[in-house]
Design an enzyme around this catalytic site. Structure first.
Site, PDB file in Angstrom:
ATOM      1  N   ASP A  63     -23.120 -24.006 -21.617  1.00 12.01           N
ATOM      2  CA  ASP A  63     -23.192 -25.410 -21.210  1.00 12.01           C
ATOM      3  C   ASP A  63     -24.223 -25.512 -20.102  1.00 12.01           C
ATOM      4  O   ASP A  63     -24.938 -24.530 -19.818  1.00 12.01           O
ATOM      5  CB  ASP A  63     -21.804 -25.930 -20.758  1.00 12.01           C
ATOM      6  CG  ASP A  63     -21.610 -27.398 -21.126  1.00 12.01           C
ATOM      7  OD1 ASP A  63     -22.420 -28.216 -20.649  1.00 12.01           O
ATOM      8  OD2 ASP A  63     -20.679 -27.724 -21.870  1.00 12.01           O
ATOM      9  N   HIS A  70     -26.243 -30.386 -23.555  1.00 11.71           N
ATOM     10  CA  HIS A  70     -25.466 -29.422 -22.758  1.00 11.71           C
ATOM     11  C   HIS A  70     -26.177 -28.066 -22.648  1.00 11.71           C
ATOM     12  O   HIS A  70     -25.516 -27.027 -22.618  1.00 11.71           O
ATOM     13  CB  HIS A  70     -24.074 -29.234 -23.375  1.00 11.71           C
ATOM     14  CG  HIS A  70     -23.161 -30.406 -23.132  1.00 11.71           C
ATOM     15  ND1 HIS A  70     -22.430 -30.555 -21.981  1.00 11.71           N
ATOM     16  CD2 HIS A  70     -22.873 -31.478 -23.904  1.00 11.71           C
ATOM     17  CE1 HIS A  70     -21.723 -31.685 -22.046  1.00 11.71           C
ATOM     18  NE2 HIS A  70     -21.980 -32.269 -23.211  1.00 11.71           N
ATOM     19  N   GLU A 113     -22.493 -35.376 -26.864  1.00 14.28           N
ATOM     20  CA  GLU A 113     -23.133 -35.943 -25.678  1.00 14.28           C
ATOM     21  C   GLU A 113     -24.599 -35.520 -25.536  1.00 14.28           C
ATOM     22  O   GLU A 113     -25.022 -35.055 -24.477  1.00 14.28           O
ATOM     23  CB  GLU A 113     -22.338 -35.532 -24.434  1.00 14.28           C
ATOM     24  CG  GLU A 113     -20.922 -36.079 -24.470  1.00 14.28           C
ATOM     25  CD  GLU A 113     -20.031 -35.565 -23.339  1.00 14.28           C
ATOM     26  OE1 GLU A 113     -19.208 -36.343 -22.864  1.00 14.28           O
ATOM     27  OE2 GLU A 113     -20.147 -34.393 -22.958  1.00 14.28           O
TER      28      GLU A 113
HETATM   29  C1  ACM Z   1     -16.536 -33.114 -25.207  1.00 16.47           C
HETATM   30  O1  ACM Z   1     -15.493 -33.350 -24.579  1.00 16.47           O
HETATM   31  N1  ACM Z   1     -17.713 -33.388 -24.684  1.00 16.47           N
HETATM   32  C2  ACM Z   1     -16.488 -32.576 -26.562  1.00 16.47           C
END
Ligand code: ACM
Length: 626
Positions: free
Chosen positions: A196, A270, A346
């Site tokens: 991440d 991410h 995201e």
């Molecule tokens: C997430 O909670 N961004 C999958």
């Protein structure tokens, strides 16, 4: 019966229930208590009828030996007082993971088709023993197992917990400890969120900077999202990663416990830790740091957001796919899981929109919306995975850009994307924020460190993973997700995990028909005692009052509720400390105007049991409608 007699009578029932020796989580398919008990002694023999039963038999003897000191040694044979039997002819009802446990005064027989079933029978047997069986030191105790016939098998094949080791790094020893706890609850999937913005945690030998740079960040305390930016040249002491040997060790440990590890490499968003190592993979090629938890994004309240720092791989650059091929070659070789989770959540497209390469690619592909570039990216990733014999799994955003029918989704933004995906013929793992996000606060937000959302155990327990109108064959099962932005230690990870992961274990394992909240609460409380002995942390938020407000005819109206049955709620609004002689809450109250402070406490059977919660009028006002 007069009131005090009734009270004593009820207390006796409550005590008898609390002491009932059969308090299993998750609740089995069928439990038939029988007369008598089996007593485990130094002379108890443990046998397994087939060589494949040995691993479980050895684990069972170890588990029993630690607190009993009996030194039992499991052996091949058919005459054990504790007998682990694999069937010669499979019992269709039990499937791959089911078992029958037959405990009588003469002994305990666990029968299963596969070692996984024996493992789950062993967990049930352990839960039938006194709580001291969870202990780490030798204890003198009469080790009885109530006679019972249990038939048990799971409702869903996918029963998972996701653990984020990027936001905070957890050592391989801690990860194994956590997996061990989950396996005891009959979870069979450990989704390992390995990469991440805040750290890349898996060694990729062909891309050494992913861990020499990407696994380390500047040291920062404080709330995630509010931390100070890294300074130029500042040392990066915080972090860590798993070598490939570490990963193999954790996989083997999990396999022995019937747990499949599903690795997640979260792309194309991410990815700030990867970009800190290889900045050439982004659109701007800006030099970025592994993020320590700064305010790097702006959220607009409807799920849309802006990344102030680029954390996205460039979908128009062939070097990105060469990079991903290297990563997934090594990941696929390490993990036996048929699935690799590739994230997809995201992903901010603002840098793509302004990038000439992305614009040219859109033209070439005849794509009008930059959002659809993610579909292109995900399809390229899927091809890489397919070439390595792996299946693509991603967060529900992957549906938006268009994805192949073979892709599996995790429905996290509620259940609606899961419904949509199942209708389109995709397999789905249900893990909605609304029921399964273990990073959310469990009780009153003034008690635990602040998190932006709440999720009570009662709500988790009420989750039904197969939505109305959806063909159940597309719902593989579900997960709880533990994001660790605000979770710096394993002990706190446990606190956030339990009791909600106990509730979810029942959601994913037990038949819908046997679920019953008051009955679960009683079992949950015996598991609090067991967790105390096992030195596993958990939240007691279920004992706290639920405090809600609304506006009624210009007045601030207060509503109080207990999450579990049997709580008495007392409150004051006169700046005195509440106890069981304060006002007993029985119905909604309109608060007087002025600067009232509310103080609420819960009692049970005359003893305080929950936290004291104190809220100013302002705080109460802010809760209106929440
Ligand atoms: C997430 O909670 N961004 C999958």
């Amino acid at each position: 019966m007069n009131l005090s007699r009734l009270l004593i009578f009820s207390l006796c029932i409550a005590t008898a229930q609390a002491q009932s020796p059969i308090n299993l989580i998750p609740q089995p398919v069928s439990v038939q208590p029988q007369p008598g008990v089996f007593t485990l002694t130094k002379a108890t023999t443990i046998h397994y009828n087939q060589a494949d039963g040995r691993v479980v038999a050895d684990m069972l003897s170890q588990q029993l030996n630690t607190p009993t000191g009996f030194g039992l040694v499991a052996k091949s044979g058919k005459t054990g007082k504790i007998q682990l039997n694999l069937t010669e002819t499979p019992n269709a009802q039990l499937g791959q993971e089911g078992y029958i446990l037959d405990a009588s005064p003469k002994g305990v027989v666990i029968t299963a088709n596969r070692p996984a079933g024996l493992f789950y029978g062993m967990q049930t047997l352990t839960q039938l023993l006194p709580k001291e069986i969870e202990g780490k030191i030798v204890t003198t105790k009469t080790w009885t197992v109530p006679a019972v016939k249990i038939t048990d098998y799971p409702r869903f094949g996918w029963r998972g917990i996701m653990f984020d080791v990027s936001r905070h790094f957890f050592t391989k020893v801690e990860v194994k400890q956590y997996i061990d706890q989950l396996a005891k609850l009959k979870y069979n999937t450990f989704h390992w969120h390995l990469t991440d913005d805040n750290g890349w945690r898996i060694e990729i030998k062909s891309l050494p900077k992913l861990t020499s740079v990407g696994a380390w960040r500047v040291a920062r305390a404080g709330h995630y999202g509010d931390r100070a930016e890294p300074k130029p040249g500042e040392p990066t002491p915080y972090g860590g990663f798993y070598t490939q040997d570490d990963i193999r060790e954790v996989i083997a440990y999990a396999q022995a416990r019937n747990v499949t590890i599903v690795p997640e490499i979260d792309v194309p968003g991410h990815s700030m830790a990867a970009l800190a190592a290889y900045p050439e993979l982004s659109c701007t090629k800006a030099i970025v740091s592994v993020n320590p938890g700064t305010a790097f994004s702006d959220w607009y309240g409807n799920g849309t957001f802006k990344m102030k720092v680029e954390n996205t791989l460039n979908p128009s650059d062939e070097k990105v796919y060469e990079f991903l091929d290297k990563v997934f070659t090594e990941v696929a070789a390490l993990f036996p899981s048929p699935f690799i989770h590739v994230g997809g959540d995201e992903c901010y497209k603002g840098y793509w929109a302004n990038d000439p390469g992305c614009q040219a690619l859109m033209k070439q592909l005849n794509i009008r919306h930059v959002e659809d570039l993610q579909g292109y990216f995900m399809n390229r990733v899927e091809k890489i995975l397919t070439a390595k014999g792996k299946k693509l799994l991603g967060w529900d955003e992957i549906l938006e850009g268009g994805i192949s029918p073979g892709a599996t989704l995790m429905s996290w933004r509620g259940i609606k994307y899961g419904i949509e995906a199942a209708h389109a013929g995709h397999n789905v793992v249900m893990t909605p924020t609304t029921f399964a996000y273990l990073d959310y606060n469990q009780g009153d937000p003034t008690i635990d460190p602040p998190i932006y959302a709440s999720l009570r155990t009662r709500t988790s327990y009420s989750f039904e993973p197969v939505p109305d109108g959806v063909d159940a064959k597309y719902i593989l099962g579900g997960q709880g997700n533990l994001w660790t932005e605000q979770i710096p230690t394993l002990r706190y990870a446990e606190y956030m995990t339990y009791p909600r992961a106990w509730a979810l274990s029942e959601v994913y394992w037990s038949p819908k028909e046997v679920k019953n909240w008051p009955n679960f609460v009683q079992r949950m409380e015996t598991h609090f005692d067991r967790a105390d002995v096992a030195e596993i942390n958990y939240s007691r938020a279920v004992y706290d009052a639920i405090i809600k407000t609304s506006m009624k005819d210009g007045k601030l109206r207060l509503e109080l509720e207990g999450e579990i049955p049997g709580l008495d709620i007392y409150y004051t609004i006169d700046d005195t400390m509440p106890d069981q002689f304060s006002t007993h809450y029985s119905q909604p109250v309109d608060l007087p105007d002025g600067n009232v402070n509310l103080r609420v406490i819960t009692y049970r059977a005359g003893k305080p049991i929950g936290h004291l919660i104190t809220l100013t009028r302002d705080a109460l006002q802010k809760r209106v409608g929440r």
